[in-house]
Design a protein around this motif. Sequence first.
Motif, PDB file in Angstrom:
ATOM      1  N   VAL A   1      24.701   8.543  18.696  1.00  0.00           N
ATOM      2  CA  VAL A   1      24.247   8.928  17.344  1.00  0.00           C
ATOM      3  C   VAL A   1      24.152  10.436  17.241  1.00  0.00           C
ATOM      4  CG1 VAL A   1      22.388   8.728  15.643  1.00  0.00           C
ATOM      5  CG2 VAL A   1      23.003   6.766  17.100  1.00  0.00           C
ATOM      6  N   CYS A   2      23.429  11.050  18.150  1.00  0.00           N
ATOM      7  CA  CYS A   2      23.294  12.507  18.150  1.00  0.00           C
ATOM      8  C   CYS A   2      24.306  13.111  19.118  1.00  0.00           C
ATOM      9  CB  CYS A   2      21.868  12.917  18.530  1.00  0.00           C
ATOM     10  SG  CYS A   2      21.374  12.316  20.157  1.00  0.00           S
ATOM     11  N   GLU A   3      24.522  14.384  18.953  1.00  0.00           N
ATOM     12  CA  GLU A   3      25.494  15.081  19.815  1.00  0.00           C
ATOM     13  C   GLU A   3      24.990  15.110  21.246  1.00  0.00           C
ATOM     14  OE1 GLU A   3      27.495  19.499  20.170  1.00  0.00           O
ATOM     15  OE2 GLU A   3      26.920  18.727  18.204  1.00  0.00           O
ATOM     16  N   SER A   4      25.806  14.622  22.173  1.00  0.00           N
ATOM     17  CA  SER A   4      25.411  14.547  23.573  1.00  0.00           C
ATOM     18  C   SER A   4      26.011  15.706  24.361  1.00  0.00           C
ATOM     19  CB  SER A   4      25.876  13.213  24.180  1.00  0.00           C
ATOM     20  OG  SER A   4      25.630  13.194  25.565  1.00  0.00           O
ATOM     21  N   ALA A   5      25.219  16.191  25.297  1.00  0.00           N
ATOM     22  CA  ALA A   5      25.721  17.270  26.158  1.00  0.00           C
ATOM     23  C   ALA A   5      26.803  16.775  27.099  1.00  0.00           C
ATOM     24  CB  ALA A   5      24.566  17.866  26.964  1.00  0.00           C
ATOM     25  N   LEU A   6      26.886  15.458  27.266  1.00  0.00           N
ATOM     26  CA  LEU A   6      27.887  14.909  28.176  1.00  0.00           C
ATOM     27  C   LEU A   6      29.303  15.087  27.650  1.00  0.00           C
ATOM     28  CD1 LEU A   6      26.167  11.588  29.325  1.00  0.00           C
ATOM     29  CD2 LEU A   6      26.403  13.722  30.597  1.00  0.00           C
ATOM     30  N   ARG A   7      29.428  15.391  26.339  1.00  0.00           N
ATOM     31  CA  ARG A   7      30.790  15.579  25.818  1.00  0.00           C
ATOM     32  C   ARG A   7      31.449  16.836  26.386  1.00  0.00           C
ATOM     33  NH1 ARG A   7      31.256  19.090  21.382  1.00  0.00           N
ATOM     34  NH2 ARG A   7      29.287  20.024  20.716  1.00  0.00           N
ATOM     35  N   PHE A   8      30.652  17.724  26.968  1.00  0.00           N
ATOM     36  CA  PHE A   8      31.225  18.936  27.569  1.00  0.00           C
ATOM     37  C   PHE A   8      31.636  18.731  29.032  1.00  0.00           C
ATOM     38  CE2 PHE A   8      28.373  20.583  24.233  1.00  0.00           C
ATOM     39  CZ  PHE A   8      29.293  21.252  23.468  1.00  0.00           C
ATOM     40  N   ILE A   9      31.266  17.570  29.574  1.00  0.00           N
ATOM     41  CA  ILE A   9      31.571  17.342  30.985  1.00  0.00           C
ATOM     42  C   ILE A   9      33.048  17.013  31.164  1.00  0.00           C
ATOM     43  CG2 ILE A   9      31.164  14.838  31.067  1.00  0.00           C
ATOM     44  CD1 ILE A   9      29.722  15.307  33.729  1.00  0.00           C
ATOM     45  N   SER A  10      33.609  17.418  32.282  1.00  0.00           N
ATOM     46  CA  SER A  10      35.002  17.106  32.613  1.00  0.00           C
ATOM     47  C   SER A  10      35.035  16.620  34.055  1.00  0.00           C
ATOM     48  CB  SER A  10      35.892  18.337  32.448  1.00  0.00           C
ATOM     49  OG  SER A  10      37.220  18.040  32.826  1.00  0.00           O
ATOM     50  N   VAL A  11      35.412  15.360  34.226  1.00  0.00           N
ATOM     51  CA  VAL A  11      35.433  14.742  35.551  1.00  0.00           C
ATOM     52  C   VAL A  11      36.881  14.510  35.963  1.00  0.00           C
ATOM     53  CG1 VAL A  11      34.726  12.760  36.943  1.00  0.00           C
ATOM     54  CG2 VAL A  11      33.209  13.640  35.149  1.00  0.00           C
ATOM     55  N   THR A  12      37.205  14.882  37.171  1.00  0.00           N
ATOM     56  CA  THR A  12      38.540  14.628  37.722  1.00  0.00           C
ATOM     57  C   THR A  12      38.436  13.544  38.780  1.00  0.00           C
ATOM     58  OG1 THR A  12      39.204  16.932  37.364  1.00  0.00           O
ATOM     59  CG2 THR A  12      40.538  15.632  38.891  1.00  0.00           C
ATOM     60  N   VAL A  13      39.174  12.464  38.577  1.00  0.00           N
ATOM     61  CA  VAL A  13      39.196  11.371  39.544  1.00  0.00           C
ATOM     62  C   VAL A  13      40.367  11.610  40.489  1.00  0.00           C
ATOM     63  CG1 VAL A  13      39.335   8.878  39.891  1.00  0.00           C
ATOM     64  CG2 VAL A  13      38.201   9.804  37.852  1.00  0.00           C
ATOM     65  N   MET A  14      40.052  11.827  41.760  1.00  0.00           N
ATOM     66  CA  MET A  14      41.069  12.215  42.733  1.00  0.00           C
ATOM     67  C   MET A  14      41.347  11.066  43.694  1.00  0.00           C
ATOM     68  SD  MET A  14      39.646  16.030  43.627  1.00  0.00           S
ATOM     69  CE  MET A  14      38.124  15.365  44.292  1.00  0.00           C
ATOM     70  N   THR A  15      42.621  10.732  43.848  1.00  0.00           N
ATOM     71  CA  THR A  15      43.012   9.732  44.836  1.00  0.00           C
ATOM     72  C   THR A  15      42.816  10.319  46.228  1.00  0.00           C
ATOM     73  OG1 THR A  15      44.664   8.902  43.284  1.00  0.00           O
ATOM     74  CG2 THR A  15      44.853   8.190  45.583  1.00  0.00           C
ATOM     75  N   SER A  16      42.051   9.644  47.058  1.00  0.00           N
ATOM     76  CA  SER A  16      41.634  10.224  48.341  1.00  0.00           C
ATOM     77  C   SER A  16      42.813  10.540  49.253  1.00  0.00           C
ATOM     78  CB  SER A  16      40.668   9.273  49.059  1.00  0.00           C
ATOM     79  OG  SER A  16      41.290   8.008  49.280  1.00  0.00           O
ATOM     80  N   THR A  17      43.925   9.777  49.148  1.00  0.00           N
ATOM     81  CA  THR A  17      45.066  10.025  50.040  1.00  0.00           C
ATOM     82  C   THR A  17      45.881  11.235  49.614  1.00  0.00           C
ATOM     83  OG1 THR A  17      46.384   8.463  48.737  1.00  0.00           O
ATOM     84  CG2 THR A  17      45.271   7.612  50.702  1.00  0.00           C
TER      85      THR A  17
ATOM     86  N   ALA B   1      36.051  10.416  23.034  1.00  0.00           N
ATOM     87  CA  ALA B   1      36.166   9.565  21.839  1.00  0.00           C
ATOM     88  C   ALA B   1      35.143   8.433  21.881  1.00  0.00           C
ATOM     89  CB  ALA B   1      37.582   9.004  21.756  1.00  0.00           C
ATOM     90  N   HIS B   2      34.909   7.904  23.094  1.00  0.00           N
ATOM     91  CA  HIS B   2      33.905   6.849  23.256  1.00  0.00           C
ATOM     92  C   HIS B   2      32.506   7.367  22.923  1.00  0.00           C
ATOM     93  CE1 HIS B   2      31.571   3.635  25.125  1.00  0.00           C
ATOM     94  NE2 HIS B   2      30.980   4.555  25.900  1.00  0.00           N
ATOM     95  N   LEU B   3      32.183   8.596  23.338  1.00  0.00           N
ATOM     96  CA  LEU B   3      30.875   9.169  23.027  1.00  0.00           C
ATOM     97  C   LEU B   3      30.689   9.365  21.533  1.00  0.00           C
ATOM     98  CD1 LEU B   3      30.432  11.861  25.854  1.00  0.00           C
ATOM     99  CD2 LEU B   3      29.259   9.659  25.653  1.00  0.00           C
ATOM    100  N   GLU B   4      31.765   9.806  20.866  1.00  0.00           N
ATOM    101  CA  GLU B   4      31.655  10.009  19.420  1.00  0.00           C
ATOM    102  C   GLU B   4      31.383   8.699  18.694  1.00  0.00           C
ATOM    103  OE1 GLU B   4      35.171  11.944  18.180  1.00  0.00           O
ATOM    104  OE2 GLU B   4      34.700  13.862  19.153  1.00  0.00           O
TER     105      GLU B   4
END
Length: 768
Positions: free
Chosen positions: A515-531, A508-511
């Motif tokens: 201005v133009c369509e970014s390839a980063l909208r296809f990225i999916s990042v998982t933030v993992m708690t190290s413990t 939603a932030h990218l939209e």
Amino acid sequence: MSTASQKKKTKINSSDMSLDETWRRLSHNIREIFAQNAANLSFEENHRFGYNLVLGKQSEKLYEGVKVLVVENLQKMIKDKLIPAFPTGVRSDMISRAKEGEELLKAFRCVWDDHESGLCKLRDILKYLDRVYAPAQHLPVIYDAGVLLFHTHIIVPPIEGHLIDAVLDEVRVERDGFAINQSAVRGCVEVLSLLRGDRAAQPVYLEKLKPPLLEETRRFYETEGKRRLESFSAPEYLAYVDKRFIEEILRAQRYLTSQIAPLLQVILEETLLAPHLSAVIYMPNSGMDTMIDTDKVQSLNLMYKLFKRVDAGVPTIRSAFKDSIVRRGNEINMNADAKGKGKAKQKMTGSQTLQQALKWVQDVLDLKDKFNRVWSEAFDSDRELETATVEGFEKFINTNPKAPEFISLFIDENLKKGVKDKTDLEVDAALDKTITVFRYLTDKDVFERYYKGHLAKRLLLGRSVSHDAERQMLGKLKVECGHQFTQKLEGMFNDMKLSAETMDGYRAHLERTTVCESALRFISVTVMTSTYWPSAATVTCTLPDVLAYYLAKHTGRRLAWQPSMGTVDVRVQFKARKHDLTVSTIALVILLLFEDLEDDGFQTYEEIKMATNIPDGELSRNLQSLACAKVQDLEEAPARAEILQKIKISTVSSKVESTEERKETHHRIDEERRHQQRRGLKDGSQACIVRIMKDRKHMTTMTSLTRSHDNSSLDSSRNPMDIKKRIEGLIEREYLERCDDRKSYNYMPGPRRNKMLEAPQSLSSPLD
């Protein structure tokens, strides 16, 4: 008036005959009664004879005279009926002897019937004597006296010996499988059961016949059991023993009296069962193992019911049942560890080792199903044998050091997408059975490490068959091991949920900002708690900068990329054909270097390393994976080993750890265990000991060790010496005190007790 009264009395006491004549006529009639001529006699006349003799004060003469007549008749019947029926002794075969014995038994019953019939008639005509004389003189009535006389003159040698031999011969012949005249034996036994030497004595049957009958029975079945065991298979022998039990019960009911039935069954147990328990169970080619292999549930059930009759029966089955499970389980372990020889050994691939692991678990599950059926259907769900089942599976499963990994791989395979030939119900049933096997594991902390790694791959690579299935499996593990065992696993699911919400906000932030369509909208990042997640070495790699959005929302957090745990879906075109590829993040970074190259272009190893900043070890591993896949994606240029061309790749599935990897895993687990042991009051085993001592107040050393070891699953491989060290630590902290005998301990209440009980438990093996 007195004269008239005297005349009347004289008339009443007068008789037409003298007392001697009365006795003469009565004794004659008694002989006629014994001669079966009572129909020609007058009951009223004989009753008056007896009455007059009693009134004439001749009671003693009458009583003793009747006894003489009874004895006289008995002697006559012995001479006329019994002696002619004595066995000749010239026939040696059992059948002929039994026939002669049958005639003697018939003659004996006939003598008794005649004697008893005569006594009944005497009882009727001498009722006045029985009522007036016998009780006053403390003598038995005429009928009872006649029975005693029968015992005194008939049940004596040689008649007694011939009768006992005849009964034993009849029983022996019937046990040998021949038909006999049961009514003849029954008639004799009934008489012997009535006769007694005196009122306080046992019946003749119990005193004279029972001991030799039991002795003969024991001798017969001792010989018979050994002979049958040599010629019969185990199921045949069990059927034979069961048949003998039924026969002896029926024999006792029909003609040997029910009193002797329990004694006969005890003899059968002591001769046919107790000495041959192990011989039957371990009989080659037909014992318990063979019956289990051939699904002879009825024979196994018969064995259980028979063996349960003797004290050592169920323990013997228990030991053999456990040994059978362990033996079969060790065969499964050997098959899983079997390796090829020579070149075959070198050709073992990761996929083959994975199939070995899955086959091991499936074989264990099949074995469990097989023995569960035997336990429930053949052994009537006996609790002692259930314990043997648990001990057997625990023993061979924990003998295999790969068991925790294999079980985790099996669960992983069933929870992955694309499981073939299995419905949801079948998958759920397989997982339920796997939990049963999981219960037998002692190294549950080892399983947790493998399961966490496999779960992480399913979640991060999107391979889970469904979120609900994963949650159900997590619930099963929580039921078995408690909340703390699954706490970190649940944290992994929570990270996935929060990461999905974060990525929705990022898109939603990218939209809003792009201005133009970014390839980063296809990225999916998982933030993992190290413990929560499996520890992995951080791999440096040049990646797009997408962390600014996250760090702006979450300050003070340190993030490190784990590209080796990520995947990428990419569409590539090779000349006229397009392909959709799923590759690891690092592999995609390498492949992207070839995107803008000409068809004849190439990249050297050093160029790839400089452009991606990937360490040598990780870079070499990924390049080797790309170049050496089943269908090669990259191929070596003929002129230079470091020049690569663009080709399609595939994803590598989960595989069994190598020997070195397994050593490293166990080394890390041992480190974690040692760390747990250094945590002082936070050690779960110490908390368990304190709870036990609080309940018991006083314990000996071995009792404390046993109870704490049974109740604490923190470290299943811990030995008693480790627990003793925990106790020493508790003494130093004044939770326990050592008694004067130096062998027992007392619980010491104190303010620190509550802290001890609230200490968290180990993640690997919670107490819940």
